[in-house]
Design a protein around this motif. Structure first.
Motif, PDB file in Angstrom:
ATOM      1  N   GLU A  86     -16.797  -8.677 -39.917  1.00 33.38           N
ATOM      2  CA  GLU A  86     -16.261  -8.991 -38.598  1.00 33.38           C
ATOM      3  C   GLU A  86     -15.837 -10.452 -38.601  1.00 33.38           C
ATOM      4  N   VAL A  87     -14.624 -10.703 -38.128  1.00 32.00           N
ATOM      5  CA  VAL A  87     -14.086 -12.066 -38.080  1.00 32.00           C
ATOM      6  C   VAL A  87     -13.672 -12.347 -36.642  1.00 32.00           C
ATOM      7  N   GLU A  88     -14.211 -13.419 -36.090  1.00 30.05           N
ATOM      8  CA  GLU A  88     -13.873 -13.805 -34.715  1.00 30.05           C
ATOM      9  C   GLU A  88     -13.402 -15.253 -34.689  1.00 30.05           C
ATOM     10  N   PHE A  89     -12.410 -15.520 -33.859  1.00 33.12           N
ATOM     11  CA  PHE A  89     -11.894 -16.872 -33.675  1.00 33.12           C
ATOM     12  C   PHE A  89     -12.062 -17.280 -32.228  1.00 33.12           C
ATOM     13  N   THR A  90     -12.307 -18.563 -32.033  1.00 32.24           N
ATOM     14  CA  THR A  90     -12.287 -19.172 -30.710  1.00 32.24           C
ATOM     15  C   THR A  90     -11.372 -20.390 -30.803  1.00 32.24           C
ATOM     16  N   VAL A  91     -10.337 -20.397 -29.977  1.00 36.07           N
ATOM     17  CA  VAL A  91      -9.446 -21.557 -29.912  1.00 36.07           C
ATOM     18  C   VAL A  91      -9.931 -22.411 -28.755  1.00 36.07           C
ATOM     19  N   GLY A  92     -10.476 -23.580 -29.090  1.00 35.31           N
ATOM     20  CA  GLY A  92     -11.021 -24.475 -28.076  1.00 35.31           C
ATOM     21  C   GLY A  92     -10.092 -25.637 -27.787  1.00 35.31           C
ATOM     22  N   ASP A  93     -10.622 -26.633 -27.106  1.00 40.77           N
ATOM     23  CA  ASP A  93      -9.845 -27.815 -26.732  1.00 40.77           C
ATOM     24  C   ASP A  93      -9.603 -28.765 -27.903  1.00 40.77           C
ATOM     25  N   GLU A  94     -10.474 -28.695 -28.922  1.00 46.94           N
ATOM     26  CA  GLU A  94     -10.356 -29.626 -30.044  1.00 46.94           C
ATOM     27  C   GLU A  94     -10.290 -28.945 -31.401  1.00 46.94           C
ATOM     28  N   ALA A  95     -10.617 -27.651 -31.451  1.00 49.92           N
ATOM     29  CA  ALA A  95     -10.717 -26.997 -32.754  1.00 49.92           C
ATOM     30  C   ALA A  95     -10.576 -25.491 -32.623  1.00 49.92           C
ATOM     31  N   VAL A  96     -10.302 -24.870 -33.771  1.00 50.31           N
ATOM     32  CA  VAL A  96     -10.403 -23.419 -33.904  1.00 50.31           C
ATOM     33  C   VAL A  96     -11.715 -23.161 -34.633  1.00 50.31           C
ATOM     34  N   GLU A  97     -12.554 -22.331 -34.032  1.00 54.06           N
ATOM     35  CA  GLU A  97     -13.820 -21.965 -34.667  1.00 54.06           C
ATOM     36  C   GLU A  97     -13.686 -20.550 -35.200  1.00 54.06           C
TER      37      GLU A  97
END
Length: 157
Positions: A86-97
Motif C-alpha cells: 500500500e502506497v499513500e501520499f500526503t501533499v502538505g504545505d512544505e512537503a510530499v509525504e
C-alpha cells in the motif's frame, strides 16, 4: 555490541542470514519519508499540472516496483513473497509525504522492502519535478529528501 554478527561468517566474509529453520509468519512493515519542495511545485503536484505528467501515480508505481525488487539491490536481503503493498501520499504545505506498507508471509521481515519503496517513491517525485524546483542559478534551494524511517513492524505468529 553483539557477540557475533549475523551477516559475517567465521572467516569474516559477508553472508546472507540462514532463515531456513525459522517459522513462517505474517509480517508487516510500514515506512515513511518526505520530500521538501517549493510551494509552487506542491501546488502543481496537487493540481496534477506538472509538465512530466502525473507525479504521484508515477511515484506509486516506482515505489511498488522497488518493493518487489529489494532483494536485487540490497545485498543481504532475501527474496520474499510480497502479499500486499500500500502506497499513500500526503501533499502538505512544505512537503510530499509517502507511506509504504508491505505485507508478507515468510521467515523474515519486510522492513527493507518498505524502506526501498519509500526511497524510490521519493526519488521518482524528485525526478518528475526537478525542472520545477531549479532556481535561476541551477540550484535546488528548497528540495530535500528527508526523515525516511520505519514506523511500524509487526509479526503475527
Amino acid at each position: 555490541m553483539p557477540e557475533e554478527f549475523t551477516h559475517v561468517d567465521e572467516e569474516g566474509d559477508a553472508q546472507m542470514v540462514d532463515v531456513g529453520d525459522k517459522t513462517e509468519s505474517e509480517r508487516r512493515a510500514v515506512a515513511r519519508g518526505q520530500i521538501r519542495l517549493s510551494a509552487s511545485t506542491l501546488a502543481a503536484i496537487d493540481a496534477d499540472e506538472v509538465e512530466k505528467g502525473d507525479v504521484l501515480t508515477t511515484a506509486r508505481i516506482g515505489a511498488i516496483q522497488a518493493v518487489k525488487h529489494t532483494w536485487e539491490t540490497v545485498p543481504m536481503c532475501h527474496q520474499i513473497p510480497i502479499t500486499n503493498v500500500e502506497v499513500e501520499f500526503t501533499v502538505g504545505d512544505e512537503a510530499v509525504e509517502i507511506t509504504v506498507a508491505v505485507e508478507t508471509v515468510g521467515k523474515t521481515g519486510c522492513e527493507m522492502e518498505a524502506l526501498e519503496g519509500v526511497t524510490t517513491g521519493l526519488n521518482v517525485v524528485w525526478d518528475m519535478v526537478k525542472a520545477n524546483e531549479k532556481d535561476a542559478d541551477g540550484e535546488y534551494p528548497t528540495t530535500a529528501i528527508e526523515d525516511i524511517r520505519v514506523v511500524e513492524k509487526t509479526v503475527e505468529r
